[in-house]
Design a protein around this motif. Structure first.
Motif, PDB file in Angstrom:
ATOM      1  N   LEU A   1      -0.366  10.655  45.092  1.00 30.54           N
ATOM      2  CA  LEU A   1      -0.808   9.591  44.190  1.00 30.54           C
ATOM      3  C   LEU A   1      -2.086   8.887  44.650  1.00 30.54           C
ATOM      4  CD1 LEU A   1       2.039  10.043  43.007  1.00 30.54           C
ATOM      5  CD2 LEU A   1       2.163   7.583  42.649  1.00 30.54           C
ATOM      6  N   CYS A   2      -2.386   8.992  45.916  1.00 26.50           N
ATOM      7  CA  CYS A   2      -3.527   8.252  46.476  1.00 26.50           C
ATOM      8  C   CYS A   2      -4.758   9.134  46.651  1.00 26.50           C
ATOM      9  CB  CYS A   2      -3.132   7.670  47.824  1.00 26.50           C
ATOM     10  SG  CYS A   2      -2.777   8.975  49.029  1.00 26.50           S
ATOM     11  N   THR A   3      -4.780  10.310  45.981  1.00 25.77           N
ATOM     12  CA  THR A   3      -5.865  11.279  46.186  1.00 25.77           C
ATOM     13  C   THR A   3      -7.219  10.715  45.751  1.00 25.77           C
ATOM     14  OG1 THR A   3      -4.319  13.098  45.814  1.00 25.77           O
ATOM     15  CG2 THR A   3      -6.669  13.599  45.595  1.00 25.77           C
ATOM     16  N   VAL A   4      -8.203  10.864  46.618  1.00 27.46           N
ATOM     17  CA  VAL A   4      -9.598  10.534  46.302  1.00 27.46           C
ATOM     18  C   VAL A   4     -10.453  11.678  46.836  1.00 27.46           C
ATOM     19  CG1 VAL A   4      -9.147   8.046  46.461  1.00 27.46           C
ATOM     20  CG2 VAL A   4     -10.032   9.265  48.466  1.00 27.46           C
TER      21      VAL A   4
ATOM     22  N   ALA B   1     -12.203  13.606  29.825  1.00 29.98           N
ATOM     23  CA  ALA B   1     -12.241  14.945  29.211  1.00 29.98           C
ATOM     24  C   ALA B   1     -10.967  15.712  29.549  1.00 29.98           C
ATOM     25  CB  ALA B   1     -13.475  15.704  29.701  1.00 29.98           C
ATOM     26  N   PHE B   2     -10.573  15.693  30.803  1.00 30.28           N
ATOM     27  CA  PHE B   2      -9.338  16.396  31.165  1.00 30.28           C
ATOM     28  C   PHE B   2      -8.112  15.650  30.643  1.00 30.28           C
ATOM     29  CE2 PHE B   2      -5.864  16.993  34.335  1.00 30.28           C
ATOM     30  CZ  PHE B   2      -5.464  18.238  33.854  1.00 30.28           C
ATOM     31  N   GLY B   3      -8.160  14.340  30.678  1.00 30.76           N
ATOM     32  CA  GLY B   3      -7.034  13.521  30.211  1.00 30.76           C
ATOM     33  C   GLY B   3      -6.661  13.819  28.769  1.00 30.76           C
ATOM     34  N   ALA B   4      -7.645  14.167  27.961  1.00 29.78           N
ATOM     35  CA  ALA B   4      -7.362  14.494  26.559  1.00 29.78           C
ATOM     36  C   ALA B   4      -6.481  15.746  26.477  1.00 29.78           C
ATOM     37  CB  ALA B   4      -8.672  14.712  25.804  1.00 29.78           C
ATOM     38  N   PHE B   5      -6.717  16.702  27.369  1.00 29.11           N
ATOM     39  CA  PHE B   5      -5.880  17.913  27.387  1.00 29.11           C
ATOM     40  C   PHE B   5      -4.469  17.580  27.864  1.00 29.11           C
ATOM     41  CE2 PHE B   5     -10.033  19.738  27.152  1.00 29.11           C
ATOM     42  CZ  PHE B   5      -9.873  20.935  26.487  1.00 29.11           C
TER      43      PHE B   5
ATOM     44  N   GLN C   1       3.415  10.733  30.846  1.00 32.62           N
ATOM     45  CA  GLN C   1       4.341   9.762  30.290  1.00 32.62           C
ATOM     46  C   GLN C   1       3.872   8.376  30.718  1.00 32.62           C
ATOM     47  OE1 GLN C   1       8.424  10.995  30.320  1.00 32.62           O
ATOM     48  NE2 GLN C   1       7.855  13.089  29.823  1.00 32.62           N
ATOM     49  N   TYR C   2       4.421   7.798  31.771  1.00 32.33           N
ATOM     50  CA  TYR C   2       3.847   6.491  32.128  1.00 32.33           C
ATOM     51  C   TYR C   2       2.614   6.643  32.991  1.00 32.33           C
ATOM     52  CZ  TYR C   2       5.771   6.162  36.864  1.00 32.33           C
ATOM     53  OH  TYR C   2       6.044   6.348  38.172  1.00 32.33           O
ATOM     54  N   GLY C   3       2.366   7.846  33.504  1.00 34.23           N
ATOM     55  CA  GLY C   3       1.070   8.165  34.061  1.00 34.23           C
ATOM     56  C   GLY C   3       0.746   7.616  35.435  1.00 34.23           C
ATOM     57  N   PHE C   4       1.748   7.184  36.176  1.00 33.21           N
ATOM     58  CA  PHE C   4       1.461   6.631  37.500  1.00 33.21           C
ATOM     59  C   PHE C   4       0.864   7.698  38.421  1.00 33.21           C
ATOM     60  CE2 PHE C   4       2.771   4.632  41.629  1.00 33.21           C
ATOM     61  CZ  PHE C   4       2.067   3.449  41.454  1.00 33.21           C
ATOM     62  N   CYS C   5       1.231   8.949  38.154  1.00 33.86           N
ATOM     63  CA  CYS C   5       0.725  10.049  38.985  1.00 33.86           C
ATOM     64  C   CYS C   5      -0.647  10.526  38.547  1.00 33.86           C
ATOM     65  CB  CYS C   5       1.698  11.231  38.916  1.00 33.86           C
ATOM     66  SG  CYS C   5       1.810  11.952  37.255  1.00 33.86           S
ATOM     67  N   SER C   6      -1.083  10.099  37.367  1.00 39.16           N
ATOM     68  CA  SER C   6      -2.265  10.725  36.761  1.00 39.16           C
ATOM     69  C   SER C   6      -3.566  10.560  37.546  1.00 39.16           C
ATOM     70  CB  SER C   6      -2.456  10.199  35.335  1.00 39.16           C
ATOM     71  OG  SER C   6      -1.363  10.579  34.553  1.00 39.16           O
TER      72      SER C   6
ATOM     73  N   CYS D   1       5.098  14.613  40.231  1.00 35.25           N
ATOM     74  CA  CYS D   1       5.256  13.865  38.980  1.00 35.25           C
ATOM     75  C   CYS D   1       6.746  13.816  38.702  1.00 35.25           C
ATOM     76  CB  CYS D   1       4.522  14.549  37.832  1.00 35.25           C
ATOM     77  SG  CYS D   1       4.815  13.744  36.233  1.00 35.25           S
ATOM     78  N   ARG D   2       7.280  12.623  38.558  1.00 44.72           N
ATOM     79  CA  ARG D   2       8.717  12.484  38.382  1.00 44.72           C
ATOM     80  C   ARG D   2       9.116  12.303  36.920  1.00 44.72           C
ATOM     81  NH1 ARG D   2       9.473  15.226  41.977  1.00 44.72           N
ATOM     82  NH2 ARG D   2      10.023  14.629  44.091  1.00 44.72           N
ATOM     83  N   CYS D   3       8.140  12.326  36.012  1.00 41.35           N
ATOM     84  CA  CYS D   3       8.482  12.092  34.605  1.00 41.35           C
ATOM     85  C   CYS D   3       8.407  13.345  33.757  1.00 41.35           C
ATOM     86  CB  CYS D   3       7.526  11.080  33.981  1.00 41.35           C
ATOM     87  SG  CYS D   3       7.482   9.504  34.795  1.00 41.35           S
ATOM     88  N   SER D   4       7.315  14.055  33.882  1.00 37.26           N
ATOM     89  CA  SER D   4       6.986  15.006  32.828  1.00 37.26           C
ATOM     90  C   SER D   4       7.326  16.447  33.155  1.00 37.26           C
ATOM     91  CB  SER D   4       5.491  14.898  32.511  1.00 37.26           C
ATOM     92  OG  SER D   4       4.741  15.304  33.622  1.00 37.26           O
ATOM     93  N   GLY D   5       7.651  16.761  34.391  1.00 37.63           N
ATOM     94  CA  GLY D   5       7.738  18.178  34.748  1.00 37.63           C
ATOM     95  C   GLY D   5       6.337  18.713  34.899  1.00 37.63           C
TER      96      GLY D   5
END
Ligand code: FES
Ligand code: FES
Length: 134
Positions: free
Chosen positions: A26-29, A63-67, A75-80, A111-115
């Motif tokens: 989750l903390c990737t930079v 751009a990637f988020g749209a895909f 889902q709630y996107g905390f991992c996004s 990711c614990r929500c979406s698979g």
């Protein structure tokens, strides 16, 4: 102080805190263009180096988020934020990656929500749209 703590203190709130043990992604930079887990890097070791967070790549992330959204993979996107940073680094590092290479590169992003199937479809369609994978 870790790089994760430093970046959040500076207002880069896209850098999430999941495990603080290098296990969730989750903390990737990006540090000098490579993906790193910012909870495992000392801030002092980044002096003079280039650090990019999601705040710095908003156009590519959108751009990637749209895909991702099209595939229902968020889902709630905390991992996004961490996931997207890793996908953008992978795109730079791997040329026409196979499904197995994609899975191996992103294995550390939990990711614990979406698979993970929707995420995989989103990556494949995104790369195909950019002509990087058919
Ligand atoms: S918070 Fe850094 S890997 Fe989980
Ligand atoms: S969408 Fe909730 S952890 Fe991935």
């Amino acid at each position: 102080m870790t790089l994760q703590q430093y970046l959040r203190q500076k207002g880069c709130v896209s850098v999430k805190c999941g495990c603080e043990t290098g296990n969730c992604g989750l903390c990737t930079v990006h540090l000098d263009g490579k993906s790193v887990l910012s909870c495992t890097v000392l801030a002092a070791r980044c002096d003079g180096r280039t650090v990019v967070t999601l705040e710095g790549v908003q156009e590519q992330a959108a751009a990637f988020g749209a895909f991702l959204a099209d595939e229902g993979a968020e889902q709630y996107g905390f991992c996004s934020p961490g996931f997207i940073m890793d996908v953008l680094a992978m795109e730079r590092e791997l040329h026409e990656p196979t499904e197995d290479e994609i899975k191996a590169y992103l294995a550390g992003n939990l990711c614990r929500c979406s698979g993970y199937q929707g995420q995989l479809r989103a990556i494949q369609k995104y790369l195909a749209a950019k002509g990087e994978r058919v």
